[in-house]
Design a protein around this motif. Sequence first.
Motif, PDB file in Angstrom:
ATOM      1  N   LEU A   1      -7.035   1.601  -4.465  1.00 15.07           N
ATOM      2  CA  LEU A   1      -5.398   1.304  -4.886  1.00 15.07           C
ATOM      3  C   LEU A   1      -4.888   1.335  -6.232  1.00 15.07           C
ATOM      4  CD1 LEU A   1      -3.803   0.536  -1.353  1.00 15.07           C
ATOM      5  CD2 LEU A   1      -3.184   2.808  -2.334  1.00 15.07           C
ATOM      6  N   ILE A   2      -4.928   0.607  -7.215  1.00 10.42           N
ATOM      7  CA  ILE A   2      -5.185  -0.022  -8.324  1.00 10.42           C
ATOM      8  C   ILE A   2      -5.552   1.025  -8.616  1.00 10.42           C
ATOM      9  CG2 ILE A   2      -5.284  -1.764  -9.838  1.00 10.42           C
ATOM     10  CD1 ILE A   2      -5.618  -3.932  -7.408  1.00 10.42           C
ATOM     11  N   LEU A   3      -6.957   1.203  -8.965  1.00 10.80           N
ATOM     12  CA  LEU A   3      -8.081   2.795  -9.948  1.00 10.80           C
ATOM     13  C   LEU A   3      -6.445   3.793  -9.876  1.00 10.80           C
ATOM     14  CD1 LEU A   3      -9.846   3.042 -12.216  1.00 10.80           C
ATOM     15  CD2 LEU A   3     -10.988   3.696  -9.711  1.00 10.80           C
ATOM     16  N   SER A   4      -5.841   4.024  -9.080  1.00  6.79           N
ATOM     17  CA  SER A   4      -5.639   5.715  -8.287  1.00  6.79           C
ATOM     18  C   SER A   4      -4.298   5.464  -8.759  1.00  6.79           C
ATOM     19  CB  SER A   4      -4.882   5.725  -7.062  1.00  6.79           C
ATOM     20  OG  SER A   4      -6.765   6.012  -6.242  1.00  6.79           O
ATOM     21  N   GLY A   5      -3.727   4.551  -9.084  1.00  8.11           N
ATOM     22  CA  GLY A   5      -2.241   4.226  -9.031  1.00  8.11           C
ATOM     23  C   GLY A   5      -2.064   4.163 -11.290  1.00  8.11           C
ATOM     24  N   LEU A   6      -2.768   3.075 -11.551  1.00  9.06           N
ATOM     25  CA  LEU A   6      -3.088   3.077 -13.528  1.00  9.06           C
ATOM     26  C   LEU A   6      -3.830   4.363 -13.020  1.00  9.06           C
ATOM     27  CD1 LEU A   6      -5.373  -0.118 -13.607  1.00  9.06           C
ATOM     28  CD2 LEU A   6      -2.869   0.249 -14.069  1.00  9.06           C
ATOM     29  N   ASP A   7      -4.269   5.583 -13.528  1.00  8.95           N
ATOM     30  CA  ASP A   7      -4.758   6.545 -13.053  1.00  8.95           C
ATOM     31  C   ASP A   7      -3.726   7.930 -13.400  1.00  8.95           C
ATOM     32  OD1 ASP A   7      -6.447   8.727 -14.017  1.00  8.95           O
ATOM     33  OD2 ASP A   7      -6.047   9.146 -12.002  1.00  8.95           O
ATOM     34  N   HIS A   8      -2.907   7.437 -12.367  1.00 11.72           N
ATOM     35  CA  HIS A   8      -1.479   8.377 -12.458  1.00 11.72           C
ATOM     36  C   HIS A   8      -0.576   8.402 -13.286  1.00 11.72           C
ATOM     37  CE1 HIS A   8       1.304  10.994 -10.190  1.00 11.72           C
ATOM     38  NE2 HIS A   8       2.370   9.977 -10.135  1.00 11.72           N
ATOM     39  N   TRP A   9      -0.233   7.240 -13.535  1.00  7.56           N
ATOM     40  CA  TRP A   9       0.771   7.052 -14.814  1.00  7.56           C
ATOM     41  C   TRP A   9      -0.069   6.706 -16.138  1.00  7.56           C
ATOM     42  CZ3 TRP A   9       5.138   3.060 -14.806  1.00  7.56           C
ATOM     43  CH2 TRP A   9       5.595   2.586 -13.703  1.00  7.56           C
TER      44      TRP A   9
ATOM     45  N   SER B   1     -10.238  -7.137 -11.850  1.00  4.85           N
ATOM     46  CA  SER B   1     -11.258  -6.876 -10.907  1.00  4.85           C
ATOM     47  C   SER B   1     -11.382  -5.068 -10.378  1.00  4.85           C
ATOM     48  CB  SER B   1      -9.548  -6.543  -9.778  1.00  4.85           C
ATOM     49  OG  SER B   1      -8.570  -5.601  -9.590  1.00  4.85           O
ATOM     50  N   VAL B   2     -11.076  -4.560 -11.524  1.00  2.23           N
ATOM     51  CA  VAL B   2     -11.326  -2.710 -11.463  1.00  2.23           C
ATOM     52  C   VAL B   2     -11.991  -2.238 -12.027  1.00  2.23           C
ATOM     53  CG1 VAL B   2      -9.795  -0.321 -11.442  1.00  2.23           C
ATOM     54  CG2 VAL B   2      -8.710  -2.340 -10.020  1.00  2.23           C
ATOM     55  N   VAL B   3     -12.062  -2.541 -13.564  1.00  2.00           N
ATOM     56  CA  VAL B   3     -12.775  -2.062 -14.841  1.00  2.00           C
ATOM     57  C   VAL B   3     -14.721  -2.067 -14.351  1.00  2.00           C
ATOM     58  CG1 VAL B   3     -13.598  -3.926 -16.210  1.00  2.00           C
ATOM     59  CG2 VAL B   3     -14.096  -1.281 -16.854  1.00  2.00           C
TER      60      VAL B   3
ATOM     61  N   GLU C   1       0.629  -0.860  -0.334  1.00  2.00           N
ATOM     62  CA  GLU C   1       0.197  -0.144   0.164  1.00  2.00           C
ATOM     63  C   GLU C   1       0.687   1.306  -0.058  1.00  2.00           C
ATOM     64  OE1 GLU C   1      -2.701  -0.093   4.084  1.00  2.00           O
ATOM     65  OE2 GLU C   1      -4.312  -1.465   2.525  1.00  2.00           O
ATOM     66  N   ASN C   2       2.280   0.935   0.869  1.00  2.00           N
ATOM     67  CA  ASN C   2       3.231   2.370   1.030  1.00  2.00           C
ATOM     68  C   ASN C   2       3.483   2.986   0.083  1.00  2.00           C
ATOM     69  OD1 ASN C   2       2.214   2.823   3.445  1.00  2.00           O
ATOM     70  ND2 ASN C   2       3.614   2.090   4.801  1.00  2.00           N
ATOM     71  N   HIS C   3       4.242   1.411  -1.044  1.00  2.00           N
ATOM     72  CA  HIS C   3       4.390   1.829  -2.391  1.00  2.00           C
ATOM     73  C   HIS C   3       4.136   2.672  -3.156  1.00  2.00           C
ATOM     74  CE1 HIS C   3       8.006  -0.827  -0.391  1.00  2.00           C
ATOM     75  NE2 HIS C   3       7.799  -1.724  -1.353  1.00  2.00           N
ATOM     76  N   VAL C   4       2.812   2.177  -3.428  1.00  2.00           N
ATOM     77  CA  VAL C   4       1.863   2.862  -4.826  1.00  2.00           C
ATOM     78  C   VAL C   4       1.367   4.261  -3.919  1.00  2.00           C
ATOM     79  CG1 VAL C   4      -0.654   2.698  -5.172  1.00  2.00           C
ATOM     80  CG2 VAL C   4       0.235   0.410  -4.393  1.00  2.00           C
ATOM     81  N   LYS C   5       0.902   4.485  -2.728  1.00  2.00           N
ATOM     82  CA  LYS C   5       1.159   5.274  -2.554  1.00  2.00           C
ATOM     83  C   LYS C   5       2.151   6.973  -2.339  1.00  2.00           C
ATOM     84  CE  LYS C   5      -2.204   3.984   1.559  1.00  2.00           C
ATOM     85  NZ  LYS C   5      -2.410   4.041   3.125  1.00  2.00           N
TER      86      LYS C   5
ATOM     87  N   THR D   1      -9.623   7.774 -18.486  1.00  2.00           N
ATOM     88  CA  THR D   1      -7.627   8.402 -18.712  1.00  2.00           C
ATOM     89  C   THR D   1      -7.407   7.377 -18.960  1.00  2.00           C
ATOM     90  OG1 THR D   1      -8.134   9.800 -17.378  1.00  2.00           O
ATOM     91  CG2 THR D   1      -5.924   8.842 -17.053  1.00  2.00           C
ATOM     92  N   ILE D   2      -7.453   5.591 -17.773  1.00  3.18           N
ATOM     93  CA  ILE D   2      -6.455   4.429 -17.422  1.00  3.18           C
ATOM     94  C   ILE D   2      -6.784   3.694 -19.014  1.00  3.18           C
ATOM     95  CG2 ILE D   2      -6.516   2.257 -17.021  1.00  3.18           C
ATOM     96  CD1 ILE D   2      -7.010   3.635 -14.029  1.00  3.18           C
TER      97      ILE D   2
END
Length: 408
Positions: free
Chosen positions: A107-115, A167-169, A48-52, A180-181
């Motif tokens: 967290l997955i949705l946020s991480g993918l969106d950021h990239w 999982s996220v779609v 979790e911290n890695h993604v954050k 965006t993703i």
Amino acid sequence: SGTSNTRTPQQQENINAFIPAEIKSKFQDLSVGQRAASCKNPERFKYENHVKELLGQTPPKKLIGLNSRMDNARSIKAYNDIKLFREAITILNTEAVFLDDKEAKELILSGLDHWAKDQALLDTFDCKNNRCKHAWQSKDGQDLAPILDHTTVETLVNELRYAYYASVVAFKPQDQRHKTIQSWFKKWQSRTRGVGKNSQGIGLGFGRRLPQLYNALLDGKFDCSGSNCAKSIARQILVLIDKAVNEDGSIKFHTERGDRALYYHSSGLGYATVGLEIAKFFELEIPKDLDTRIERAGELFYSGFNDHAYMDKWAKNANRGRATKGKQFFNDDLSFIQTNGSWYFIFALRYPNSSIAKNLDKLIKPQSKAQLMDVRWGVGLGCVYRAVANKDVTQTTVVQSESQTKTP
């Protein structure tokens, strides 16, 4: 007709073609506690911290500088960023998919969106249309290989696609981050090299057939008459595996890779076993003699893992590698394998009478990275197969854990 890129998220359902219906059913028949005992990550907070942390950093714009042997990878910052991101997304995705963990999905949705927002890695040199030389122009593997920069990034994005669609779609379907993703994924699809006419290896997503299979599923082409239908592509994958696994259990283009033959043989088994699970997902019949050859391939790996010199028979050919007699570069603890390690657990379930199945299972610690994470498929398939194979053991673990918790 609609495509994966034009459909809205609320029209889509999660897709995971790596686990056939019979295994999904057996896993769902387990208690909540049994499923959690096998698929819950005891180091969840770390990832979790890695993604954050990554959310506060600028994603890499490109990957450049890999050599053919890839032994300089850890000295390249972009490669390390990729490694950290894919591991965190994959291991969180295991809980998102198999335990329906909403926090993990966010967290997955946020991480993918950021990239995706930062157009991560799109400045990597594009090797499509044969614009790059093959790797291993130098026998020692120290030549720079732009084709590996391209292939590494292409593979990463496909793995992230598998994670996202598993999982996220369908999570928060009105959220604009999906658009965006999916737009970022679409840009990568135009860069992905197609299936070569003479493509015979099972690496790189079965010669890039797996991304095509997912495209077909997303387009709703499950079983139709054309060669671009998902079931037809799954059949092509099965034929490819059948041709790749030899009578002695060695695997074409994998078991002859010099002092990394053990690594590539294990990788080949990862593709072969998951490929057979994909075939079962589509209810295709598996040739009986192929099952026998897969079992031999597992036994070959186990012998080579315990005695590196056993691999010399094949490794001495040094196909796209360098041979070192009696030596293999491979992790000596299978619990820490993070790529293509799902086969250890699939093998234990599918070949319980094999001479090595139980011994192989004993080599891997419970709730290990190998069980919870397989970046090749965007999710830790191992936790499902281990839970189903060892359901009685899993139940005992749950009971013991609950007992220890209640002890004052």
